[in-house]
Design an enzyme around this catalytic site. Structure first.
Site, short mmCIF file in Angstrom:
data_model
loop_
_atom_site.label_atom_id
_atom_site.label_comp_id
_atom_site.label_asym_id
_atom_site.label_seq_id
_atom_site.Cartn_x
_atom_site.Cartn_y
_atom_site.Cartn_z
NE ARG A 198 18.58 -36.58 2.27
CZ ARG A 198 19.89 -36.56 2.04
NH1 ARG A 198 20.45 -35.48 1.52
NH2 ARG A 198 20.63 -37.60 2.33
CG ASN A 219 25.24 -43.14 4.71
OD1 ASN A 219 25.49 -42.81 3.55
ND2 ASN A 219 25.10 -44.40 5.08
CG HIS A 221 29.61 -36.29 2.86
ND1 HIS A 221 29.27 -37.14 1.85
CD2 HIS A 221 30.87 -35.85 2.56
CE1 HIS A 221 30.27 -37.23 0.98
NE2 HIS A 221 31.25 -36.46 1.40
N GLY A 264 28.56 -50.14 0.39
CA GLY A 264 27.40 -49.39 -0.12
C GLY A 264 27.71 -47.99 -0.60
CB THR A 265 30.21 -45.79 -1.00
OG1 THR A 265 30.56 -44.56 -1.64
CG2 THR A 265 31.45 -46.62 -0.75
CG LEU A 309 22.63 -54.09 -4.98
CD1 LEU A 309 22.28 -55.20 -4.01
CD2 LEU A 309 21.51 -53.05 -5.02
CD GLU A 310 24.50 -51.29 -9.03
OE1 GLU A 310 23.81 -52.05 -9.70
OE2 GLU A 310 24.17 -50.14 -8.72
CB ALA A 320 24.62 -53.50 2.89
P1 OAD Z 1 25.44 -43.47 -3.96
O1 OAD Z 1 23.97 -43.32 -4.03
O2 OAD Z 1 26.27 -42.72 -4.94
O3 OAD Z 1 25.82 -45.02 -4.10
C1 OAD Z 1 25.14 -46.00 -3.37
C2 OAD Z 1 25.77 -47.33 -3.67
O4 OAD Z 1 25.14 -48.30 -2.84
C3 OAD Z 1 25.65 -47.81 -5.11
O5 OAD Z 1 26.89 -48.36 -5.55
C4 OAD Z 1 24.57 -48.89 -5.02
O6 OAD Z 1 24.76 -49.94 -5.95
C5 OAD Z 1 24.81 -49.42 -3.61
N1 OAD Z 1 23.62 -50.05 -3.00
C6 OAD Z 1 22.31 -49.79 -3.19
N2 OAD Z 1 21.55 -50.58 -2.42
C7 OAD Z 1 22.40 -51.35 -1.71
C8 OAD Z 1 22.22 -52.39 -0.75
N3 OAD Z 1 21.02 -52.77 -0.32
N4 OAD Z 1 23.33 -52.98 -0.24
C9 OAD Z 1 24.57 -52.60 -0.64
N5 OAD Z 1 24.79 -51.64 -1.55
C10 OAD Z 1 23.72 -51.03 -2.09
O7 OAD Z 1 25.84 -43.14 -2.45
P2 OAD Z 1 27.23 -42.64 -1.87
O8 OAD Z 1 28.35 -43.35 -2.52
O9 OAD Z 1 27.11 -42.70 -0.40
O10 OAD Z 1 26.98 -36.36 -0.84
O11 OAD Z 1 27.23 -41.13 -2.32
C11 OAD Z 1 28.29 -40.32 -1.95
C12 OAD Z 1 27.81 -38.91 -1.76
O12 OAD Z 1 27.14 -38.47 -2.94
C13 OAD Z 1 26.76 -38.73 -0.67
O13 OAD Z 1 27.29 -38.64 0.61
C14 OAD Z 1 26.09 -37.47 -1.08
C15 OAD Z 1 25.92 -37.75 -2.55
O14 OAD Z 1 25.80 -36.67 -3.38
C16 OAD Z 1 26.49 -35.12 -0.60
O15 OAD Z 1 25.30 -34.88 -0.54
C17 OAD Z 1 27.57 -34.10 -0.40
#
Ligand code: OAD
Length: 239
Positions: free
Chosen positions: A59, A95, A112, A179-180, A206-207, A223
């Site tokens: 990573r 992130n 995190h 983006g979460t 995105l959704e 985003a």
């Molecule tokens: P996720 O991977 O769970 O979610 C990413 C989100 O971003 C989803 O809703 C996608 O639809 C959206 N997405 C993807 N591409 C995009 C784009 N180009 N523009 C806008 N949105 C987009 O990521 P997090 O919610 O950040 O924790 O995940 C939370 C935590 O779960 C992370 O910090 C990590 C993970 O396990 C640990 O490792 C402790």
């Protein structure tokens, strides 16, 4: 323009910089391919440190090739704009990359942790660390070997800076999640806390996220387009 804005970012904000997300509705996220319990828990690190460290080395290498995108730059512009007009931005990210900082954001709360730092499991010392990590390395602060780990929060561990985050959530008059997926707590619960304290809420994604019903407004799209458009609108609106 709202004076106190709280922005929570997630993996989606860095997706267009080439860093993968963890989950999406198509089942293509990192955690659909790899088991987080074997890579991102204290138990996994104790059982198989080589595999866990190699995962974070990879990573770190990906991050070296990534650049901030328009969403990161827009949030840096929002921070400086609000500072000029007498408001404030609290930027909290889930992130572990440094793309907000590289885009110019001055104050970023990494709840995190940070991929480019290490922490000693013995003395808790935290230091910058841009390189690979091996289990035998000694801590530069206390000298103990075999205890250095990435300065990241793993499943089962408490996120960082929660006191500052709770205070900022209570003071916010606008809460925006970008983006979460709204799947991981406590971050997924921030929107409810901000609402309860009287903030307006907006989802930029995105959704629809898992907690989409808790937002007053939603803007769906990449985003790199939706975040700059939202920032432009805010900056043009009179205080
Ligand atoms: P996720 O991977 O769970 O979610 C990413 C989100 O971003 C989803 O809703 C996608 O639809 C959206 N997405 C993807 N591409 C995009 C784009 N180009 N523009 C806008 N949105 C987009 O990521 P997090 O919610 O950040 O924790 O995940 C939370 C935590 O779960 C992370 O910090 C990590 C993970 O396990 C640990 O490792 C402790």
């Amino acid at each position: 323009m709202p004076r106190n804005i709280f922005v929570l970012t997630g993996a989606g904000v860095s997706a267009e910089s080439g860093l993968g997300t963890f989950r999406d509705k198509r089942g293509e996220g990192l955690w659909a391919r790899f088991d987080p319990m074997k890579l991102a828990t204290p138990e996994a690190f104790a059982y198989d440190p080589e595999t866990v460290l190699a995962f974070y080395d990879l990573r770190r290498q990906n991050l070296r090739n990534a650049k901030p995108n328009a969403a990161h730059y827009a949030l840096a512009r929002l921070e400086s704009g609000l500072a000029t007009w007498g408001g404030g931005l609290t930027l909290v990210t889930q992130n572990i990359d440094d793309l907000h900082e590289r885009a110019g954001s001055k104050r970023v709360i990494h709840m995190h942790g940070e991929l480019l730092k290490v922490r000693c499991g013995h003395c808790d010392g935290v230091r910058p660390w841009p390189d690979d990590l091996t289990p035998s390395l000694a801590c530069l602060d206390c000298g103990r070997a075999g205890v250095l780990r990435p300065h990241v929060v793993w499943f089962g561990e408490m996120p960082l800076h929660m006191h500052d985050i709770d205070r900022a959530l209570r003071q916010a008059d606008l809460f925006v999640a970008i983006g979460t997926s709204g799947a991981v707590y406590p971050a997924a619960g921030f929107v409810a806390e901000a609402r309860a304290a009287g903030a307006e809420t907006c989802e930029i994604n995105l959704e629809a996220a898992d907690n989409a019903s808790l937002f007053d407004e939603a803007r769906y799209g990449p985003a790199s387009e939706t975040a700059p458009a939202w920032v432009e609108e805010l900056i043009r609106a009179p205080l």
